[in-house]
Design an enzyme around this catalytic site. Structure first.
Site, mmCIF file in Angstrom:
data_model
loop_
_atom_site.group_PDB
_atom_site.id
_atom_site.type_symbol
_atom_site.label_atom_id
_atom_site.label_comp_id
_atom_site.label_asym_id
_atom_site.label_seq_id
_atom_site.Cartn_x
_atom_site.Cartn_y
_atom_site.Cartn_z
ATOM 1 C CG HIS A 97 39.774 41.655 42.936
ATOM 2 N ND1 HIS A 97 38.902 41.047 42.297
ATOM 3 C CD2 HIS A 97 39.422 41.359 44.403
ATOM 4 C CE1 HIS A 97 38.024 40.195 43.022
ATOM 5 N NE2 HIS A 97 38.480 40.680 44.278
ATOM 6 C CG HIS A 99 34.204 42.830 45.827
ATOM 7 N ND1 HIS A 99 33.781 41.588 46.115
ATOM 8 C CD2 HIS A 99 35.687 42.837 46.099
ATOM 9 C CE1 HIS A 99 34.851 40.573 46.653
ATOM 10 N NE2 HIS A 99 35.829 41.726 46.489
ATOM 11 C CG ASP A 122 33.936 50.707 20.537
ATOM 12 O OD1 ASP A 122 34.057 50.579 18.885
ATOM 13 O OD2 ASP A 122 33.054 51.551 20.753
ATOM 14 C CG HIS A 173 36.210 36.142 43.539
ATOM 15 N ND1 HIS A 173 37.765 35.671 43.852
ATOM 16 C CD2 HIS A 173 36.067 37.078 44.448
ATOM 17 C CE1 HIS A 173 38.058 36.372 44.715
ATOM 18 N NE2 HIS A 173 37.303 37.225 44.825
ATOM 19 C CE1 TYR A 231 36.312 57.044 19.390
ATOM 20 C CE2 TYR A 231 38.359 56.784 20.605
ATOM 21 C CZ TYR A 231 36.923 57.305 20.385
ATOM 22 O OH TYR A 231 36.471 57.687 21.798
#
Length: 233
Positions: A97, A99, A122, A173, A231
């Protein structure tokens, strides 16, 4: 440090250091966790500790019911969200998580991030979903636990698989990402931030920019992830 949890504490610590090194966090905000399925626990960053002061032994061991198993510090305030995701998505090994600026800006806009280009394709074939803001009832309840519910409800409502789309925005958020391990969760956080910035700039240049056409989405995704992927080495 307990030898039983040494490996996931180290994995968690390294992932949190990478999150900071990539510029995806603000001060002490942001967190990564790493799961130990065999023992039914995960390691997560302690709450409010500056990254430069963190040590592997500071990582807190928590079970999927949010009980602290090992650690002297309080775990991240987002721990209950991580626990809910681990409990419901048994195939994931890490959760992050952040910010990060552009990811949070899109979350604050309450909009999905459209698939405009091949960098996005991609990594995934769909728009990056934004879960709607939480109801007042859920906000006033078990907020961090309910954030996990908010994520699962978003994927159910949009008919998206968490195995194919390893990232989400929480309205007003910010972003959560996950993957097979903590390092992949951090990787997905960086990809999300780059794609979010590209999409923002695209709309500044051309507010009517079209979505990437299906043939290019399929081509770019399949050459990395399809059965005949070519790839890389």
């Amino acid at each position: 440090m307990s030898s039983k949890y040494k490996s996931i504490k180290e994995e968690c610590y390294q992932a949190n250091m990478e999150l900071n090194a990539l510029g995806l966090v603000v001060y002490t905000f942001g967190n990564v966790s790493a799961v130990d399925r065999e023992n039914g626990v995960f390691a997560i960053k302690p709450s409010g500790v500056p990254y430069e002061e963190l040590k592997p032994e500071d990582m807190v061991i928590v079970d999927f019911d949010n009980h602290i198993i090992e650690g002297k510090l309080r775990p991240s305030s987002d721990t209950k969200t991580h626990a809910y995701l681990y409990k419901n998505w048994e195939d994931i090994g890490g959760v992050a998580h952040t910010h990060a600026k552009f990811s949070c800006a899109w979350a604050q806009s309450q909009l999905d991030i459209p698939i405009f280009g091949t960098t996005h394709a991609d990594h995934l074939t769909a728009d990056i979903p934004c879960a709607p803001p939480m109801s007042d009832e859920l906000i006033q309840g078990n907020y961090e636990h309910n954030t996990g519910i908010q994520i699962l409800d978003c994927f159910k409502d949009k008919n998206i698989s968490h195995k194919e789309v390893e990232m989400v925005l929480i309205g007003n958020h910010g972003p959560f990402t996950w993957g097979k391990n903590a390092a992949k969760a951090v990787y997905n956080s960086k990809v999300l931030e780059v794609v979010a910035e590209m999409a923002y700039l695209t709309l500044q240049i051309n507010p009517k920019a079209p979505r990437l056409k299906d043939s290019l989405i399929k081509k770019h995704y399949d050459r990395k992830h399809g059965k005949d992927a070519y790839y890389g080495q």
